[in-house]
Structure formats: structure tokens, C-alpha cells
Scaffold this motif. Structure first.
Motif, PDB file in Angstrom:
ATOM      1  N   TYR A  42       0.837  -1.205   0.000  1.00  0.00           N
ATOM      2  CA  TYR A  42       0.000   0.000   0.000  1.00  0.00           C
ATOM      3  C   TYR A  42       0.875   1.259   0.000  1.00  0.00           C
ATOM      4  O   TYR A  42       0.609   2.217  -0.747  1.00  0.00           O
TER       5      TYR A  42
ATOM      6  N   ASN B 212      -7.448   3.549  -6.320  1.00  0.00           N
ATOM      7  CA  ASN B 212      -7.989   3.084  -7.599  1.00  0.00           C
ATOM      8  C   ASN B 212      -7.134   1.963  -8.179  1.00  0.00           C
ATOM      9  O   ASN B 212      -7.649   0.968  -8.687  1.00  0.00           O
ATOM     10  N   LYS B 213      -5.825   2.140  -8.099  1.00  0.00           N
ATOM     11  CA  LYS B 213      -4.919   1.118  -8.626  1.00  0.00           C
ATOM     12  C   LYS B 213      -5.055  -0.196  -7.858  1.00  0.00           C
ATOM     13  O   LYS B 213      -4.983  -1.281  -8.443  1.00  0.00           O
ATOM     14  N   LEU B 214      -5.245  -0.076  -6.545  1.00  0.00           N
ATOM     15  CA  LEU B 214      -5.343  -1.267  -5.685  1.00  0.00           C
ATOM     16  C   LEU B 214      -6.756  -1.838  -5.619  1.00  0.00           C
ATOM     17  O   LEU B 214      -6.982  -2.851  -4.948  1.00  0.00           O
ATOM     18  N   HIS B 215      -7.697  -1.166  -6.300  1.00  0.00           N
ATOM     19  CA  HIS B 215      -9.104  -1.600  -6.323  1.00  0.00           C
ATOM     20  C   HIS B 215      -9.682  -1.683  -4.902  1.00  0.00           C
ATOM     21  O   HIS B 215     -10.264  -2.700  -4.504  1.00  0.00           O
ATOM     22  N   MET B 216      -9.481  -0.608  -4.159  1.00  0.00           N
ATOM     23  CA  MET B 216     -10.019  -0.547  -2.814  1.00  0.00           C
ATOM     24  C   MET B 216     -10.492   0.887  -2.535  1.00  0.00           C
ATOM     25  O   MET B 216     -10.188   1.813  -3.290  1.00  0.00           O
TER      26      MET B 216
END
Length: 287
Positions: free
Chosen positions: A8, A23-27
Motif C-alpha cells: 500500500y 484506484n490502482k489497488l481496487h479498494m
């Protein structure tokens, strides 16, 4: 502190904002902000400065970012090694090469390598030696094929035999003699085309002979030197392995008989960095 928190943290640093990282980590953003705060609380220091548009690393944050990248690299390497052990010798080899290495690699090495390991694919990244060094340091490639001279600090190296520099030309500048060698004096007053990496070495050798060469063109790619010489714009000076006579049979060349004008192709990789089985097998063939 665990692997997920480090992942993270790296995402936030590289994306520049918590929103983009989320957004990149889809969270969602709030849980990501919470994880960052927990990490800072555990370490007892601020890792990031929150700016109006993007975050920036504190001095301590820079230290953690460097270490976190290394920790994740080791983790990913361990997973890859275990997966490879189960699958056997297959996968994709990320290889960086310079333009003048093609003939040396294709002479037999890659062809024989492919026969023995047909399930290994190649992802080739091309550039000059400095660009290949940058790619290997940043992890874009596993193995680089470069040419001396280069800074070998923190690198493992395998060298091929040294080779001479040659003068390449078309019919217009052909020396028309039986000898396959020339000396630097023979190039006096000739329009010369040279690859920038060898400029200092060549100028030093010309200086020893007490004359100033007629440099028509200096460029950043040995292929440019070859093409301009082929077009009759002057005489190019390149490493011998750069000439593939099967592809450029209309180009003439003479070996420059000068002990100080020799160079070597080398395979390089980062010391102590994990190498895939594909890379290890390739290096066996290279050597």
C-alpha cells in the motif's frame, strides 16, 4: 508492519495520491488512509507529506520506500522460484540488449538455447548501454547484454572474447587492397562517422598520432553509424560484431589494427538479485 502495508505504501508513493493508489489497488480510499496511518503510528514517524496535489516522501519515508521495494522484490522472487520449481523450465526471459549485440547473440547462442528450451519466450528491450544499465537497475529486465566500457559496480558480469574495432564503408570509400587490416593513419582526412560511446577513446588514439580526425558525424546508435556509412556519407567506426555480413553484404570493412581499440560484449545482472531459472539457463549458454 506486513507485506500488504508495504505494498500500500509503495502504491501511494508511486501514484502520488491516496485516491489514485486506491484506484490502482481496487479498494476504497478510507481503508488505505487508515493503513498508512497505522504504519506511521507503528514506526513513530511521518512517512509522507500531504501536499495540495500529491504526496511527497519525508527523509524517513525515502528510506522505507527503498527498503520496502527490496523486501517486495525478495518476496516476489521467492514466489516465482517456488512456482518455477513446480512448472519446470519455462516462462519469459526479460532481456535488454544493445544494437551491436545481435550478431553475437544469434551466432549460435539463442538458436541453440531455443532448441534446448523451446518453452522459454523472450521479451526484448533494446537501447544503448546506458539505457540497458538503467533498465536492469530499475528491474525492467533480468539480464542485460552490453558492451565495454561500462560501470560494473553492483553487477555480475560474463564477458565474451574481445573484438577489434573496424572501419565500415561502401564502394566509394573502399581501400581496394588485399589486406584485411588498416591502421588509424589510413583514416587521416577521411570523413568519419562514430558512435558517441567510443568518441573519447578514438580521439585519444588520434591525438597520440598527432592529427585531428575529420569527424563528419557523431551519433548515439551503432546502427546509425552503419547506415550512414552504407549510404556513402563517410567511414564508420564500430565494433566488429556490429556487422552482420548476411544482412549488409554491400558494406565493406577493414579491421583497425590497434590494440587499444578493442571491446567486449558482456551479460550483466544485479548482484544478489534473484534470477529466474530461464535467466540462469540463458547465462549458461551465453558463457
Amino acid at each position: 508492519m506486513d507485506i500488504k502495508q508495504l505494498t500500500y505504501f509503495i502504491a501511494i508513493v508511486e501514484e502520488g495520491t491516496i485516491t489514485s493508489a486506491a484506484n490502482k489497488l481496487h479498494m476504497a480510499q478510507p481503508p488505505l488512509s487508515t493503513q498508512l496511518k497505522l504504519l506511521e503510528d507503528e514506526l513513530g514517524t511521518k512517512l509522507l507529506e500531504r501536499g495540495a496535489r500529491k504526496v511527497s516522501l519525508t527523509d524517513v519515508g525515502k528510506i522505507l520506500y527503498k527498503r520496502a521495494k527490496h523486501i517486495l522484490e525478495i518476496t516476489e522472487a521467492a514466489v516465482a522460484e517456488i512456482e518455477e520449481f513446480g512448472k519446470g523450465v519455462q516462462g519469459t526471459l526479460r532481456l535488454g540488449t544493445i544494437s551491436s549485440s545481435g550478431a553475437a547473440l544469434l551466432s549460435s547462442r539463442v538458436i541453440e538455447f531455443n532448441k534446448k528450451y523451446p518453452n522459454i519466450k523472450f521479451e526484448i528491450h533494446e537501447g544503448n548501454t546506458y539505457e540497458v544499465l538503467e533498465m536492469i537497475n530499475s528491474g525492467v529486465i533480468e539480464v542485460g547484454i552490453v558492451r565495454t566500457p561500462f560501470n560494473s559496480q553492483n553487477l555480475e558480469c560474463l564477458f565474451l572474447d574481445s573484438e577489434p574495432m573496424i572501419a565500415v564503408m561502401n564502394e566509394e570509400y573502399d581501400f581496394k587492397n588485399e589486406n584485411d587490416k588498416i591502421i588509424l593513419d589510413d583514416l587521416k582526412d577521411m570523413p568519419l562517422i562514430m558512435y558517441r560511446r567510443f568518441e573519447k577513446i578514438l580521439l585519444s588514439e588520434f591525438h597520440k598520432l598527432d592529427f585531428t580526425p575529420n569527424i563528419f558525424c557523431i551519433n548515439d546508435d551503432v546502427r546509425t553509424t552503419m547506415l550512414w556509412a552504407r549510404a556513402g556519407l563517410g567511414i564508420g567506426i564500430v565494433p566488429k560484431a556490429a556487422v552482420n555480413v548476411n544482412l549488409m553484404n554491400d558494406v565493406k570493412y577493414k579491421i583497425i589494427d590497434q590494440d587499444n581499440l578493442r571491446t567486449q560484449i558482456a551479460a550483466i545482472w544485479i548482484k544478489k538479485r534473484y534470477l529466474s531459472i530461464s535467466a540462469k539457463r540463458f547465462l549458461e549458454f551465453f558463457n
